[in-house]
Write a protein that holds these residues in place. Sequence first.
Motif, PDB file in Angstrom:
ATOM      1  N   PHE A  27       0.823  -1.214   0.000  1.00 53.45           N
ATOM      2  CA  PHE A  27       0.000   0.000   0.000  1.00 53.45           C
ATOM      3  C   PHE A  27       0.855   1.262   0.000  1.00 53.45           C
ATOM      4  O   PHE A  27       0.579   2.217  -0.729  1.00 53.45           O
ATOM      5  CB  PHE A  27      -0.930   0.021   1.220  1.00 53.45           C
ATOM      6  N   ILE A  28       1.904   1.280   0.804  1.00 52.64           N
ATOM      7  CA  ILE A  28       2.768   2.462   0.873  1.00 52.64           C
ATOM      8  C   ILE A  28       3.538   2.638  -0.431  1.00 52.64           C
ATOM      9  O   ILE A  28       3.730   3.764  -0.911  1.00 52.64           O
ATOM     10  CB  ILE A  28       3.694   2.366   2.098  1.00 52.64           C
ATOM     11  N   SER A  29       3.956   1.545  -1.038  1.00 52.96           N
ATOM     12  CA  SER A  29       4.645   1.618  -2.335  1.00 52.96           C
ATOM     13  C   SER A  29       3.720   2.169  -3.414  1.00 52.96           C
ATOM     14  O   SER A  29       4.144   2.965  -4.258  1.00 52.96           O
ATOM     15  CB  SER A  29       5.154   0.249  -2.746  1.00 52.96           C
ATOM     16  N   LEU A  30       2.471   1.758  -3.384  1.00 55.30           N
ATOM     17  CA  LEU A  30       1.508   2.299  -4.349  1.00 55.30           C
ATOM     18  C   LEU A  30       1.309   3.802  -4.141  1.00 55.30           C
ATOM     19  O   LEU A  30       1.149   4.550  -5.112  1.00 55.30           O
ATOM     20  CB  LEU A  30       0.173   1.564  -4.235  1.00 55.30           C
ATOM     21  N   ALA A  31       1.335   4.243  -2.899  1.00 60.10           N
ATOM     22  CA  ALA A  31       1.233   5.677  -2.633  1.00 60.10           C
ATOM     23  C   ALA A  31       2.434   6.414  -3.231  1.00 60.10           C
ATOM     24  O   ALA A  31       2.288   7.514  -3.784  1.00 60.10           O
ATOM     25  CB  ALA A  31       1.145   5.936  -1.129  1.00 60.10           C
TER      26      ALA A  31
ATOM     27  N   ILE B 125       2.427   9.417  -6.098  1.00 61.46           N
ATOM     28  CA  ILE B 125       3.136  10.695  -5.997  1.00 61.46           C
ATOM     29  C   ILE B 125       3.949  10.950  -7.261  1.00 61.46           C
ATOM     30  O   ILE B 125       3.996  12.073  -7.768  1.00 61.46           O
ATOM     31  CB  ILE B 125       4.014  10.733  -4.730  1.00 61.46           C
ATOM     32  N   ILE B 126       4.587   9.906  -7.795  1.00 62.74           N
ATOM     33  CA  ILE B 126       5.325  10.054  -9.046  1.00 62.74           C
ATOM     34  C   ILE B 126       4.393  10.480 -10.179  1.00 62.74           C
ATOM     35  O   ILE B 126       4.763  11.279 -11.040  1.00 62.74           O
ATOM     36  CB  ILE B 126       6.049   8.735  -9.401  1.00 62.74           C
ATOM     37  N   LEU B 127       3.155   9.989 -10.158  1.00 60.81           N
ATOM     38  CA  LEU B 127       2.168  10.338 -11.180  1.00 60.81           C
ATOM     39  C   LEU B 127       1.481  11.684 -10.916  1.00 60.81           C
ATOM     40  O   LEU B 127       0.546  12.040 -11.617  1.00 60.81           O
ATOM     41  CB  LEU B 127       1.097   9.238 -11.270  1.00 60.81           C
ATOM     42  N   GLU B 128       1.937  12.409  -9.884  1.00 62.24           N
ATOM     43  CA  GLU B 128       1.417  13.709  -9.490  1.00 62.24           C
ATOM     44  C   GLU B 128      -0.048  13.645  -9.073  1.00 62.24           C
ATOM     45  O   GLU B 128      -0.832  14.547  -9.338  1.00 62.24           O
ATOM     46  CB  GLU B 128       1.609  14.741 -10.610  1.00 62.24           C
ATOM     47  N   ALA B 129      -0.420  12.547  -8.428  1.00 66.17           N
ATOM     48  CA  ALA B 129      -1.763  12.387  -7.875  1.00 66.17           C
ATOM     49  C   ALA B 129      -1.634  12.380  -6.352  1.00 66.17           C
ATOM     50  O   ALA B 129      -1.795  11.365  -5.694  1.00 66.17           O
ATOM     51  CB  ALA B 129      -2.404  11.108  -8.389  1.00 66.17           C
ATOM     52  N   GLU B 130      -1.327  13.547  -5.805  1.00 65.15           N
ATOM     53  CA  GLU B 130      -1.023  13.653  -4.383  1.00 65.15           C
ATOM     54  C   GLU B 130      -2.218  13.299  -3.515  1.00 65.15           C
ATOM     55  O   GLU B 130      -2.074  12.686  -2.458  1.00 65.15           O
ATOM     56  CB  GLU B 130      -0.535  15.063  -4.043  1.00 65.15           C
TER      57      GLU B 130
ATOM     58  N   VAL C  66      -4.785   9.586   0.319  1.00 59.96           N
ATOM     59  CA  VAL C  66      -5.886   8.683   0.664  1.00 59.96           C
ATOM     60  C   VAL C  66      -5.383   7.248   0.762  1.00 59.96           C
ATOM     61  O   VAL C  66      -5.811   6.488   1.631  1.00 59.96           O
ATOM     62  CB  VAL C  66      -7.030   8.824  -0.369  1.00 59.96           C
ATOM     63  N   GLN C  67      -4.467   6.855  -0.121  1.00 55.22           N
ATOM     64  CA  GLN C  67      -3.896   5.500  -0.095  1.00 55.22           C
ATOM     65  C   GLN C  67      -3.209   5.239   1.246  1.00 55.22           C
ATOM     66  O   GLN C  67      -3.409   4.192   1.851  1.00 55.22           O
ATOM     67  CB  GLN C  67      -2.893   5.342  -1.242  1.00 55.22           C
ATOM     68  N   VAL C  68      -2.411   6.183   1.710  1.00 53.56           N
ATOM     69  CA  VAL C  68      -1.712   6.001   2.985  1.00 53.56           C
ATOM     70  C   VAL C  68      -2.702   6.059   4.144  1.00 53.56           C
ATOM     71  O   VAL C  68      -2.662   5.221   5.050  1.00 53.56           O
ATOM     72  CB  VAL C  68      -0.607   7.068   3.159  1.00 53.56           C
ATOM     73  N   LEU C  69      -3.606   7.027   4.099  1.00 53.48           N
ATOM     74  CA  LEU C  69      -4.535   7.211   5.209  1.00 53.48           C
ATOM     75  C   LEU C  69      -5.502   6.042   5.345  1.00 53.48           C
ATOM     76  O   LEU C  69      -5.665   5.481   6.429  1.00 53.48           O
ATOM     77  CB  LEU C  69      -5.315   8.510   5.014  1.00 53.48           C
ATOM     78  N   ILE C  70      -6.122   5.646   4.251  1.00 50.99           N
ATOM     79  CA  ILE C  70      -7.149   4.611   4.313  1.00 50.99           C
ATOM     80  C   ILE C  70      -6.534   3.218   4.320  1.00 50.99           C
ATOM     81  O   ILE C  70      -6.767   2.426   5.226  1.00 50.99           O
ATOM     82  CB  ILE C  70      -8.132   4.748   3.129  1.00 50.99           C
TER      83      ILE C  70
ATOM     84  N   ALA D  29      -3.047   1.956   4.020  1.00 48.68           N
ATOM     85  CA  ALA D  29      -1.876   1.623   4.833  1.00 48.68           C
ATOM     86  C   ALA D  29      -2.162   1.831   6.311  1.00 48.68           C
ATOM     87  O   ALA D  29      -1.660   1.088   7.151  1.00 48.68           O
ATOM     88  CB  ALA D  29      -0.680   2.460   4.402  1.00 48.68           C
ATOM     89  N   GLY D  30      -2.973   2.811   6.635  1.00 48.52           N
ATOM     90  CA  GLY D  30      -3.270   3.070   8.032  1.00 48.52           C
ATOM     91  C   GLY D  30      -4.451   2.280   8.555  1.00 48.52           C
ATOM     92  O   GLY D  30      -4.308   1.339   9.328  1.00 48.52           O
ATOM     93  N   ALA D  31      -5.630   2.642   8.092  1.00 52.41           N
ATOM     94  CA  ALA D  31      -6.862   2.111   8.683  1.00 52.41           C
ATOM     95  C   ALA D  31      -7.052   0.622   8.430  1.00 52.41           C
ATOM     96  O   ALA D  31      -7.355  -0.134   9.355  1.00 52.41           O
ATOM     97  CB  ALA D  31      -8.054   2.894   8.150  1.00 52.41           C
ATOM     98  N   ILE D  32      -6.884   0.175   7.214  1.00 57.39           N
ATOM     99  CA  ILE D  32      -7.140  -1.230   6.915  1.00 57.39           C
ATOM    100  C   ILE D  32      -6.088  -2.125   7.560  1.00 57.39           C
ATOM    101  O   ILE D  32      -6.408  -3.190   8.087  1.00 57.39           O
ATOM    102  CB  ILE D  32      -7.253  -1.451   5.399  1.00 57.39           C
ATOM    103  N   SER D  33      -4.825  -1.697   7.551  1.00 59.52           N
ATOM    104  CA  SER D  33      -3.800  -2.509   8.213  1.00 59.52           C
ATOM    105  C   SER D  33      -4.054  -2.613   9.713  1.00 59.52           C
ATOM    106  O   SER D  33      -3.919  -3.691  10.303  1.00 59.52           O
ATOM    107  CB  SER D  33      -2.414  -1.926   7.949  1.00 59.52           C
ATOM    108  N   ILE D  34      -4.440  -1.521  10.345  1.00 62.62           N
ATOM    109  CA  ILE D  34      -4.747  -1.545  11.778  1.00 62.62           C
ATOM    110  C   ILE D  34      -5.974  -2.405  12.032  1.00 62.62           C
ATOM    111  O   ILE D  34      -6.019  -3.180  12.992  1.00 62.62           O
ATOM    112  CB  ILE D  34      -4.955  -0.111  12.313  1.00 62.62           C
TER     113      ILE D  34
END
Length: 178
Positions: free
Chosen positions: A50-54, A58-63, A68-72, A74-79
Amino acid sequence: MFSFSGLGDFLSSGTSWMFFVFALLAIGGAIFMISFTKVVHMVVAVALTFISLAGLYIILEAEFVAFVQVLIYAGAISILMIFGIMMTKHRSEEEEAPRRPWHEGLAIVGSLALFGVIFYAIQKSTFVANGTLDAGKDNTLEIGKLLYNVHVIPFEIMSVLLTVAFIGAIVVAKREED
């Protein structure tokens, strides 16, 4: 015949190297996730993916999508997965799965074949840049306009689908508990 003529130009930029690093981490995390036998290790591997996809976003300039990828994910679903692991009953002795030595070899060959096919398809494709988003503008505002004006029906269908999947998971978990 396949040629590597554009590969040298592609590898000369730092963005391309970062793409390769994030892509390898994402693919490696996915392979580790399906290869590990302990659930906690699987969650860590999927969080790496998930973090790698984020990073790729960022490389694709879709900040916004990266955030959202990190927040939802990598964070919420992993927890949530870790809490699910902690709250369920596990036997102290895990039964050993039968060893299949050819399984790992086939997985490596299949992964390399998939990488080759995707690499070949990307090299032969022509990408047309006719997107409606301007990288210099407010991406979040434009995504919101597209999501709630143009694509509101697929958005709502996706929310219903996720709700049904969540309820189905609860029903299946309750059946296994009985």
